[in-house]
Design an enzyme around this catalytic site. Structure first.
Site, PDB file in Angstrom:
ATOM      1  N   GLU A   1      59.447  61.165  28.051  1.00  0.00           N
ATOM      2  CA  GLU A   1      57.995  60.994  28.003  1.00  0.00           C
ATOM      3  C   GLU A   1      57.352  61.369  29.339  1.00  0.00           C
ATOM      4  O   GLU A   1      57.997  61.265  30.390  1.00  0.00           O
ATOM      5  CB  GLU A   1      57.678  59.525  27.704  1.00  0.00           C
ATOM      6  CG  GLU A   1      58.212  59.020  26.366  1.00  0.00           C
ATOM      7  CD  GLU A   1      57.320  59.385  25.190  1.00  0.00           C
ATOM      8  OE1 GLU A   1      56.734  60.486  25.184  1.00  0.00           O
ATOM      9  OE2 GLU A   1      57.214  58.556  24.271  1.00  0.00           O
TER      10      GLU A   1
ATOM     11  N   ASN B   1      52.233  65.024  23.383  1.00  0.00           N
ATOM     12  CA  ASN B   1      52.009  64.687  24.799  1.00  0.00           C
ATOM     13  C   ASN B   1      52.939  65.480  25.725  1.00  0.00           C
ATOM     14  O   ASN B   1      53.049  65.192  26.909  1.00  0.00           O
ATOM     15  CB  ASN B   1      52.190  63.181  25.035  1.00  0.00           C
ATOM     16  CG  ASN B   1      53.611  62.702  24.749  1.00  0.00           C
ATOM     17  OD1 ASN B   1      54.474  63.481  24.331  1.00  0.00           O
ATOM     18  ND2 ASN B   1      53.863  61.426  24.965  1.00  0.00           N
TER      19      ASN B   1
ATOM     20  N   HIS C   1      56.294  65.732  25.422  1.00  0.00           N
ATOM     21  CA  HIS C   1      57.668  65.245  25.596  1.00  0.00           C
ATOM     22  C   HIS C   1      58.672  66.158  24.908  1.00  0.00           C
ATOM     23  O   HIS C   1      58.356  66.837  23.931  1.00  0.00           O
ATOM     24  CB  HIS C   1      57.824  63.775  25.160  1.00  0.00           C
ATOM     25  CG  HIS C   1      57.868  63.517  23.690  1.00  0.00           C
ATOM     26  ND1 HIS C   1      57.307  62.403  23.116  1.00  0.00           N
ATOM     27  CD2 HIS C   1      58.432  64.189  22.643  1.00  0.00           C
ATOM     28  CE1 HIS C   1      57.524  62.405  21.816  1.00  0.00           C
ATOM     29  NE2 HIS C   1      58.201  63.482  21.497  1.00  0.00           N
TER      30      HIS C   1
ATOM     31  N   ASP D   1      68.435  62.817  20.506  1.00  0.00           N
ATOM     32  CA  ASP D   1      68.001  61.436  20.706  1.00  0.00           C
ATOM     33  C   ASP D   1      68.215  60.582  19.457  1.00  0.00           C
ATOM     34  O   ASP D   1      68.548  61.108  18.381  1.00  0.00           O
ATOM     35  CB  ASP D   1      66.525  61.398  21.132  1.00  0.00           C
ATOM     36  CG  ASP D   1      65.628  62.309  20.301  1.00  0.00           C
ATOM     37  OD1 ASP D   1      66.052  62.732  19.198  1.00  0.00           O
ATOM     38  OD2 ASP D   1      64.510  62.595  20.732  1.00  0.00           O
TER      39      ASP D   1
HETATM   40  N1  LIG Z   1      62.021  62.662  19.581  1.00  0.00           N
HETATM   41  C1  LIG Z   1      61.361  63.548  18.679  1.00  0.00           C
HETATM   42  C2  LIG Z   1      61.209  64.890  19.345  1.00  0.00           C
HETATM   43  O1  LIG Z   1      62.495  65.449  19.560  1.00  0.00           O
HETATM   44  C3  LIG Z   1      60.333  65.796  18.490  1.00  0.00           C
HETATM   45  O2  LIG Z   1      60.280  67.066  19.070  1.00  0.00           O
HETATM   46  C4  LIG Z   1      58.965  65.191  18.392  1.00  0.00           C
HETATM   47  C5  LIG Z   1      57.972  66.052  17.616  1.00  0.00           C
HETATM   48  O3  LIG Z   1      58.080  65.815  16.263  1.00  0.00           O
HETATM   49  P1  LIG Z   1      57.352  66.638  15.119  1.00  0.00           P
HETATM   50  O4  LIG Z   1      58.128  67.899  14.993  1.00  0.00           O
HETATM   51  O5  LIG Z   1      57.468  65.771  13.900  1.00  0.00           O
HETATM   52  O6  LIG Z   1      55.965  66.853  15.569  1.00  0.00           O
HETATM   53  O7  LIG Z   1      59.090  63.950  17.731  1.00  0.00           O
HETATM   54  C6  LIG Z   1      60.029  63.010  18.197  1.00  0.00           C
HETATM   55  O8  LIG Z   1      59.381  62.204  19.113  1.00  0.00           O
END
Ligand SMILES: N[C@@H]1[C@@H](O)[C@H](O)[C@@H](COP(=O)(O)O)O[C@@H]1O
Length: 256
Positions: free
Chosen positions: A143, A136, A138, A67
């Site tokens: 989402e 959440n 995702h 993404d």
């Molecule tokens: N789009 C990314 C996800 O791909 C990632 O898995 C998530 C969790 O991030 P973190 O590893 O910093 O908790 O954050 C973002 O929203």
């Protein structure tokens, strides 16, 4: 589904790096699906160390990121482009032309999404997809919702995600409200998937991800339909899993 629980974040990251390295060892021209966020950072560090020790060679590898924020140029320090080059690509021997990340500064986002999806198909799909998870539930930026996207699309970020990701920005107002994200089928078409999660704040989402039930309100729960999914956790992220709720074919492995 295979669930592997490691003692802590470092042990989880080491195992994740070994999984990526073994994929590349078995198939030197592997297509890797890569994730951003705090979770995979130590995995990237360990892969860089392995590269420096001549234990892994990225020269034939192609990468596809999950993404990117809409409206951020590649050089913006909060863009996922910047993150990937700064934390990984600049420190290994992957070829620039083999790196694929959705363009958050594209003039036509819908065309960018179609082209991105096409570029994955053209390279015959993803061999190994690394995923993190939002608190959440995702994955990528898919989402929780009544319905989920099949292919790469522009998505609206939820207030929860904007608040969670604001820790990387100067203020919540600066967090983009939209992103380009691989869709659920884009992710589920990968040959193998490894989902990483660390820490107590992911425990609830992980419990719902592996619970034996599927819901679009927990996008990661759809991973239970994949034949080659490994959920690699530290003990805190695994702390709310109830073994009774796991589906019968789920392998639960605890490492000391
Ligand atoms: N789009 C990314 C996800 O791909 C990632 O898995 C998530 C969790 O991030 P973190 O590893 O910093 O908790 O954050 C973002 O929203």
């Amino acid at each position: 589904m295979r669930i592997i629980v490691e003692k802590d974040y470092q042990a989880m990251s080491k195992k994740a790096a070994l999984m990526v390295a073994s994929q590349i060892t078995l198939k030197t021209d592997s297509n890797l699906g890569l994730a951003t966020g705090a979770t995979p950072l130590a995995m990237y560090e360990k892969l860089i160390e392995m590269y420096k020790q001549n234990e892994v060679d990225f020269s034939e590898v192609q990468s596809f990121n999950l993404d990117e924020y809409c409206g951020l140029k590649a050089e913006h320090p909060n863009s996922y482009h910047y993150y990937m080059y700064d934390n990984f690509f600049n420190k290994i021997n992957i070829k620039k032309e083999n790196i694929h990340i959705p363009d958050g500064s594209a003039e036509d986002f819908n065309k960018e999404c179609r082209d991105y999806e096409e570029s994955i198909k053209k390279e015959r799909g993803i061999d190994l997809q690394i995923l993190g998870i939002g608190s959440n539930g995702h994955i990528g930026f898919n989402e929780p919702a009544e319905s989920l996207n099949v292919a790469t699309e522009v998505v609206d970020l939820t207030e929860e995600t904007i608040a969670a990701n604001s820790r990387y920005f100067d203020s919540k107002e600066e967090v983009p409200k939209k992103a380009i994200s691989m869709g659920m089928a884009t992710i589920l078409k990968a040959d193998r998937i490894v989902l990483l999660a660390s820490g107590k704040n992911k425990a609830e989402a992980i419990k719902d991800t592996v619970s034996g039930k599927i819901s679009t309100k927990v996008p990661a729960s759809l991973l239970q339909t994949h034949p080659e999914i490994t959920v690699l956790l530290d003990q805190e992220a695994a702390s709310l899993i109830s073994k009774e709720e796991l589906s019968a074919d789920c392998h639960f492995i605890i490492c000391d």
